[in-house]
Design an enzyme around this catalytic site. Structure first.
Site, PDB file in Angstrom:
ATOM      1  CG  ASN A  32      25.512  37.576  32.706  1.00  7.45           C
ATOM      2  OD1 ASN A  32      25.135  38.653  32.212  1.00  7.45           O
ATOM      3  ND2 ASN A  32      25.300  37.277  33.973  1.00  7.45           N
TER       4      ASN A  32
ATOM      5  CG  HIS B 211      26.874  38.584  38.787  1.00 11.08           C
ATOM      6  ND1 HIS B 211      25.548  38.965  38.790  1.00 11.08           N
ATOM      7  CD2 HIS B 211      27.218  38.402  40.083  1.00 11.08           C
ATOM      8  CE1 HIS B 211      25.104  39.001  40.040  1.00 11.08           C
ATOM      9  NE2 HIS B 211      26.097  38.671  40.836  1.00 11.08           N
TER      10      HIS B 211
ATOM     11  NE  ARG C 149      10.506  32.967  31.098  1.00  7.08           N
ATOM     12  CZ  ARG C 149      11.464  32.379  31.813  1.00  7.08           C
ATOM     13  NH1 ARG C 149      12.703  32.815  31.752  1.00  7.08           N
ATOM     14  NH2 ARG C 149      11.184  31.369  32.589  1.00  7.08           N
TER      15      ARG C 149
ATOM     16  CD  GLU D 245      30.392  45.300  36.122  1.00  6.66           C
ATOM     17  OE1 GLU D 245      29.677  45.224  35.117  1.00  6.66           O
ATOM     18  OE2 GLU D 245      29.957  45.673  37.221  1.00  6.66           O
TER      19      GLU D 245
ATOM     20  CG  ASP E  28      23.612  36.117  38.311  1.00  4.86           C
ATOM     21  OD1 ASP E  28      23.784  36.499  37.148  1.00  4.86           O
ATOM     22  OD2 ASP E  28      22.928  36.749  39.142  1.00  4.86           O
TER      23      ASP E  28
HETATM   24  C1  GRF Z   1      26.659  45.818  35.231  1.00 10.49           C
HETATM   25  O1  GRF Z   1      27.036  46.056  36.540  1.00 10.49           O
HETATM   26  C2  GRF Z   1      26.636  44.351  34.935  1.00 10.49           C
HETATM   27  O2  GRF Z   1      27.631  43.653  35.632  1.00 10.49           O
HETATM   28  C3  GRF Z   1      25.276  43.936  35.426  1.00 10.49           C
HETATM   29  O3  GRF Z   1      24.430  44.996  35.074  1.00 10.49           O
HETATM   30  C4  GRF Z   1      25.187  46.201  34.997  1.00 10.49           C
HETATM   31  C5  GRF Z   1      24.977  46.737  33.631  1.00 10.49           C
HETATM   32  O4  GRF Z   1      25.622  47.977  33.448  1.00 10.49           O
HETATM   33  N1  GRF Z   1      24.905  42.662  34.869  1.00 10.49           N
HETATM   34  P1  GRF Z   1      25.865  48.541  32.003  1.00 10.49           P
HETATM   35  O5  GRF Z   1      24.491  48.587  31.302  1.00 10.49           O
HETATM   36  O6  GRF Z   1      26.799  47.622  31.286  1.00 10.49           O
HETATM   37  O7  GRF Z   1      26.425  49.894  32.205  1.00 10.49           O
END
Ligand code: GRF
Length: 212
Positions: free
Chosen positions: A110, A112, A68, A177, A148
């Site tokens: 990030n 989530h 990693r 989102e 997260d």
């Molecule tokens: C989204 O639901 C995000 O919140 C999660 O993974 C998904 C990614 O979707 N972390 P995308 O690739 O942005 O369409």
């Protein structure tokens, strides 16, 4: 205006990445998407980014076996090459080491698909339905070493409705989102976010529910 240079890290379809690219098309937006970086060569989002004339790079984690540190060194080199100021994880499916997270502390976000700290990890929509909660949602947060977690910059909720399936609920959350990620990045890029005692303040005040 000095726009911040942003890298969006993806592993898949990249719909959040696309929302960030779209927001950054506005010249008054305080950040530009300077790079889309994927750990998977076949990520659908790469095609979307290229079609939008955004630079793309791939650092394939499988080439590093289980090293990693070496994988992250390679990513860091790419981020430096593009003089990146802010990293946005958007469906990036690799856990990051503490040292990488620390290096980007305060500059890595990030998204989530849940109302953190509820439903960390995967399959959030399925678990929300199983738990019988009446609201669900999405969260943008600074990345901290634990998965997260990290100070919350933006969060908004959706109602869970009768007849919701995992897919229907996921689609409703995805709309949130796509709205709150550009909003959170804007706040960070404008220097309006402060972390005090592990919590974000926006313009000196507690985080409000994201404006729709
Ligand atoms: C989204 O639901 C995000 O919140 C999660 O993974 C998904 C990614 O979707 N972390 P995308 O690739 O942005 O369409």
């Amino acid at each position: 205006m000095d726009r911040k240079r942003v890298a969006v890290l993806i592993s898949g379809r990249g719909s959040n990445m696309a929302a960030l690219i779209e927001a950054a098309k506005d010249k008054t937006y305080p950040a530009e998407i300077a790079l889309v970086l994927s750990n998977r060569p076949d990520a659908g989002g790469l095609l979307v980014a290229r079609a939008a004339n955004v630079s793309t790079e791939v650092v394939d984690h499988t080439a590093f076996r289980n090293d990693r540190d070496a994988f992250e060194r390679a990513m860091q080199a790419v981020l430096e090459k593009y003089r990146i100021d802010i990293v946005c994880l958007a469906g990036f499916m690799r856990l990051l080491t503490g040292s990488f997270v620390e290096r980007w502390q305060g500059r890595m976000l990030n998204i989530h698909p849940a109302l953190l700290p509820a439903f960390k990890g995967l399959d959030t929509h399925k678990r929300a339905l199983e738990a019988g909660v009446s609201i669900h949602g999405a969260t943008v947060h600074f990345v901290a070493p634990q998965m997260d977690s990290g100070p919350i910059i933006a969060q908004d909720a959706v109602s869970i409705l009768p007849g919701d399936t995992e897919e229907i609920l996921a689609a409703r959350v995805l709309e949130v989102e796509h709205r709150i990620y550009p909003l959170a990045l804007k706040l960070l890029a404008e220097g309006r976010v402060q972390v005090v005692d592990g919590r974000c303040l926006i313009d000196g005040a507690p985080v409000p529910a994201a404006a729709s």
